[in-house]
Design an enzyme around this catalytic site. Structure first.
Site, PDB file in Angstrom:
ATOM      1  N   HIS A 493      28.125  48.187  31.116  1.00  0.00           N
ATOM      2  CA  HIS A 493      27.692  47.121  30.199  1.00  0.00           C
ATOM      3  C   HIS A 493      28.747  46.015  30.109  1.00  0.00           C
ATOM      4  O   HIS A 493      28.454  44.838  30.323  1.00  0.00           O
ATOM      5  CB  HIS A 493      27.437  47.733  28.820  1.00  0.00           C
ATOM      6  CG  HIS A 493      27.088  46.742  27.751  1.00  0.00           C
ATOM      7  ND1 HIS A 493      25.807  46.611  27.266  1.00  0.00           N
ATOM      8  CD2 HIS A 493      27.833  45.843  27.070  1.00  0.00           C
ATOM      9  CE1 HIS A 493      25.789  45.667  26.334  1.00  0.00           C
ATOM     10  NE2 HIS A 493      27.020  45.186  26.195  1.00  0.00           N
ATOM     11  N   GLU A 494      29.959  46.413  29.804  1.00  0.00           N
ATOM     12  CA  GLU A 494      31.005  45.411  29.633  1.00  0.00           C
ATOM     13  C   GLU A 494      31.295  44.677  30.938  1.00  0.00           C
ATOM     14  O   GLU A 494      31.606  43.493  30.935  1.00  0.00           O
ATOM     15  CB  GLU A 494      32.290  46.041  29.071  1.00  0.00           C
ATOM     16  CG  GLU A 494      32.132  46.684  27.690  1.00  0.00           C
ATOM     17  CD  GLU A 494      31.493  45.783  26.645  1.00  0.00           C
ATOM     18  OE1 GLU A 494      31.626  44.548  26.748  1.00  0.00           O
ATOM     19  OE2 GLU A 494      30.836  46.309  25.729  1.00  0.00           O
ATOM     20  N   HIS A 497      28.963  41.810  31.291  1.00  0.00           N
ATOM     21  CA  HIS A 497      29.461  40.617  30.599  1.00  0.00           C
ATOM     22  C   HIS A 497      30.523  39.933  31.457  1.00  0.00           C
ATOM     23  O   HIS A 497      30.573  38.710  31.575  1.00  0.00           O
ATOM     24  CB  HIS A 497      30.126  40.998  29.267  1.00  0.00           C
ATOM     25  CG  HIS A 497      29.174  41.297  28.157  1.00  0.00           C
ATOM     26  ND1 HIS A 497      28.157  40.448  27.785  1.00  0.00           N
ATOM     27  CD2 HIS A 497      29.111  42.347  27.287  1.00  0.00           C
ATOM     28  CE1 HIS A 497      27.509  40.970  26.741  1.00  0.00           C
ATOM     29  NE2 HIS A 497      28.063  42.123  26.435  1.00  0.00           N
ATOM     30  N   HIS A 500      29.144  37.805  34.106  1.00  0.00           N
ATOM     31  CA  HIS A 500      28.621  36.563  33.527  1.00  0.00           C
ATOM     32  C   HIS A 500      29.772  35.554  33.385  1.00  0.00           C
ATOM     33  O   HIS A 500      29.600  34.360  33.603  1.00  0.00           O
ATOM     34  CB  HIS A 500      28.009  36.891  32.162  1.00  0.00           C
ATOM     35  CG  HIS A 500      27.040  35.870  31.635  1.00  0.00           C
ATOM     36  ND1 HIS A 500      26.524  35.942  30.370  1.00  0.00           N
ATOM     37  CD2 HIS A 500      26.508  34.758  32.184  1.00  0.00           C
ATOM     38  CE1 HIS A 500      25.704  34.926  30.175  1.00  0.00           C
ATOM     39  NE2 HIS A 500      25.677  34.190  31.264  1.00  0.00           N
TER      40      HIS A 500
HETATM   41 ZN   LIG Z   1      27.445  43.531  25.006  1.00  0.00          ZN
END
Ligand SMILES: [Zn+2]
Length: 700
Positions: A493-494, A497, A500
């Site tokens: 998940h991290e 990010h 991104h």
């Molecule tokens: Zn998040």
């Protein structure tokens, strides 16, 4: 799973009083010029605590000078001489905020905390000075009006940046009269301190509790690795021969999951859900009440009936009505699922013949038993295949197969703690994309949870410096860090990010990377979680830490079979917290708010069952303090997007280059340079559907 909000442009403006005495004290302040390091990376080996305050002061001074020169420019205000100039202004301030606000989260101490209490109102005032500067607003307003009168003269990205700046001035009160502006300043200043107090209290409460076990019998049910880490924790605390358990996730969660001693489970659970609610010096009830009141007053001043509508005006969801309808709809699917699960757990308890009623502190324990009964899967069987370094290399490999990027460890970089590893990120053609800092293990100076942030934003040719911070299971003397399935997904998940941030290809800071709306920012992170447990990817990285053996198909199947297991609980606790957050910020009168009574009322109203607490209760709901106010729903909102987006990969192939490249060029590279729904539709060809998300959560 926070994405820390550190908006360069927001944190700008002035404290005149303390200046002169401070700025001269440190001649070799590393923040005063670009870091003289490879890649311009933060020079942690040169940064000392006494550098921060002078750097903030000098940064504010420099930023004010930048603003003055924009105002004093005699030429007609244009996009370049006003908006771009603003976007690039305040270099020193960007540099020092980039480092300081990461350190306050990842490696804080009493001195840093004290300093942040001093800095926060200073920055809040500086920001107000900028956004309430009438001369500056006049310039921005002129450029804005010009662009509306002559549409099409700016690129889409430029128009977005201009609109964003204009709106930020309006939302900061630029169009209000002096009296209202003065009140707004007071509110902002007070809020900035209250919010820091709140999160420090949570940190203190987290660190101050210890469950000390001195009788080995009380460890019944706990796996060997977990006993060992608790013994090491006790050793480190000078309590040889005992075992210490804490409220941090890697300690509390396995304890709840495995400890047969019901009363100890109750103790640690109760301590956790009462953080900030103990009527001690860390109590958050009055602080939160004040925060909610001030936020409402602020929203009212700016012409909004509720704080939620003030916030949501900038999000994809647009208003509170849409969010509430979205959450209520999901609640209808989720609560019955959770009730069904509670019954199953009760059945397991009944089988033990103790005639006990399922309580909240029993959920993890019996869910683990049920998982074994139903799927013959003991979470502990998986851990040897999830050595942290292997999982990390796994997510790097996924990014490589999707986007061709590579990450290479750099051993000569200076870091703020020995646990931090730095990687250079390169594109498929070998060009430099940025730096990636990974800081994965818990420490007392680190806030709980996991998040992504950056030290430097991307814009134009400037490449970003991104970090991922987590609190994953620590290695012990003879075992490396072995993750739980949940931790594996958090790591992915991290890193989503991080992608991104790292792949951003924008021209302006204000719209680059993760500077997107709150309910869109979780799309890149949550979508990457889907890869973590696909058989193809598991075979890539899940190797036994001792034998090197690839995870067997039998275990992979067990993981896949239990995908929707306990999802009623997970979705319900998440939804309950999201509804709680919305309710608090939907208030139109907070004068007699009692936050605990309010929470109970709100939860009773939706019929939350007593065996489940909201994922965060009001007194430790750090998200709604740290930038997700009226925004916790974002995780579920974006979950609709990520589940639908992953369908595209399921349809075309997990590593289909066309789909990956469409995701990269329409989402990951674009920041906020276009409306998020427009970007999404460019990628997917249609608006997202709700069904894939419902299916993934076992609700359909
Ligand atoms: Zn998040």
């Amino acid at each position: 799973m926070l994405m820390k909000i550190k908006n360069h442009v927001l944190i700008l403006v002035t404290c005149c009083m303390a200046y002169s005495s401070c700025t001269t004290t440190t001649e070799n302040n590393p923040f005063f010029s670009e870091f003289k390091t490879e890649f311009g990376a933060p020079a942690f080996d040169q940064i000392k605590i006494e550098h921060y305050e002078p750097a903030f002061l000098k940064g504010i001074e420099e930023h004010n000078a930048d603003i003055e020169s924009i105002i004093n420019n005699q030429q007609k205000p244009t996009f370049d001489n006003t908006i771009v100039a603003l976007d690039r202004s305040g270099e020193i301030l960007s540099r020092v905020t980039g480092v300081f606000f990461n350190i306050t989260e990842a490696e804080t101490n009493d001195q840093i905390t004290e300093l942040s209490m001093k800095i926060a109102p200073m920055l809040s005032e500086h920001s107000d000075n900028m956004y309430l500067n009438a001369k500056l607003f006049k310039k921005v307003d002129a450029v804005y009006k010009e662009s509306k009168n002559n549409p099409g003269t700016l690129t889409r990205e430029q128009q977005r940046l201009l609109d964003k700046f204009y709106k930020r001035f309006i939302r900061s009160g630029a169009a209000l009269d002096h009296q209202k502006q003065a009140r707004l300043r007071e509110i902002n200043k007070e809020l900035s301190t209250l919010e820091i107090n709140f999160s420090n209290n949570v940190l203190n409460e987290n660190n101050s509790y210890q469950l000390v076990v001195d009788n080995e019998k009380d460890l019944e049910g706990l796996p060997e690795w977990f006993r060992q880490s608790a013994a090491e924790e006790a050793n480190a605390a000078g309590q040889n021969g005992k075992w210490i358990f804490t409220l941090h996730n890697p300690s509390r969660l396995p304890f709840l999951q495995y400890a047969a001693n019901r009363d100890l489970r109750r103790q640690i659970y109760t301590a956790y859900i009462n953080r900030g609610n103990n009527n001690n010096e860390n109590d958050n009830k009055e602080i939160l009440k004040k925060v909610i009141q001030l936020r409402l007053e602020k929203a009212n001043l700016l012409g909004f009936g509720t704080y939620s509508n003030f916030i949501l005006d900038e999000n994809m969801a647009k208003n509170s009505e849409t969010v509430m309808a979205f959450l209520d709809n999901l609640w209808k699917y989720s609560l019955p699922n959770a009730q069904k699960e509670a019954k199953e757990l009760q059945r397991l308890m009944d089988k033990e013949g103790k005639k006990e009623k399922l309580e909240a502190w029993d959920w993890w324990y019996y869910a683990e038993k049920l998982r074994q009964e139903k799927y013959n899967l003991n979470e502990d069987e998986l851990k040897p295949y999830f050595k942290l370094e292997n999982v990390r290399d796994g997510v790097f490999a996924v990014a490589n197969q999707l986007y061709g990027i590579t990450l290479t460890e750099l051993n000569n970089m200076s870091v703020y703690h020995e646990d931090v590893t730095v990687f250079e990120v390169k594109d498929a053609d070998g060009s430099h994309l940025g730096l990636f800092y990974a800081d994965y293990f818990p420490r007392s100076g680190k806030k709980g949870g996991a998040w992504m942030s950056n030290y430097r934003d991307q814009y134009g040719e400037v490449r970003p410096h991104i970090c991922n911070v987590g609190n994953f299971t620590k290695p012990t003397a003879d075992t490396p860090s072995l993750l739980t399935l949940d931790e594996v997904e958090t790591l992915f998940h991290e890193f989503g990010h991080a992608l991104h941030g790292m792949l951003s290809k924008c021209n302006y800071v204000g719209v680059s990377g993760t500077n997107v709306s709150r309910d869109f920012v979780e799309l890149p992170s949550q979508v990457l979680e889907h890869w973590a447990t696909t058989p193809e990817v598991l075979k890539l990285y899940a190797k036994h830490y001792q034998t090197g053996e690839t995870i067997p198909d039998e275990l992979i199947n067990k993981i896949l079979n239990q995908k929707t297991f306990n999802q009623g609980f997970m979705t319900t606790e998440l939804l309950a917290a999201a509804i709680l957050d919305m309710n608090l910020h939907n208030l139109t009168d907070a004068s007699s708010l009692d936050v605990i009574a309010f929470e109970k009322q709100a939860m009773d109203k939706i019929g939350l069952i007593p065996e489940i607490a909201p994922r965060y209760r009001v007194t430790y709901f750090n998200h709604i303090i740290g930038g997700y106010a009226a925004g916790y729903y974002s995780y579920l909102w974006a979950n609709v997007l990520d589940a639908d987006a992953f369908e595209a990969f399921k349809e075309n192939g997990l590593f289909d280059q066309k789909t990956a490249s469409a995701f990269r060029s329409n989402i990951l590279e674009r920041g906020d340079s276009e409306d998020p729904m427009v970007l999404y539709k460019k990628f997917r060809g249609a608006e997202p559907k709700l069904e894939p998300m419902l299916k993934n959560r076992g609700m359909q």
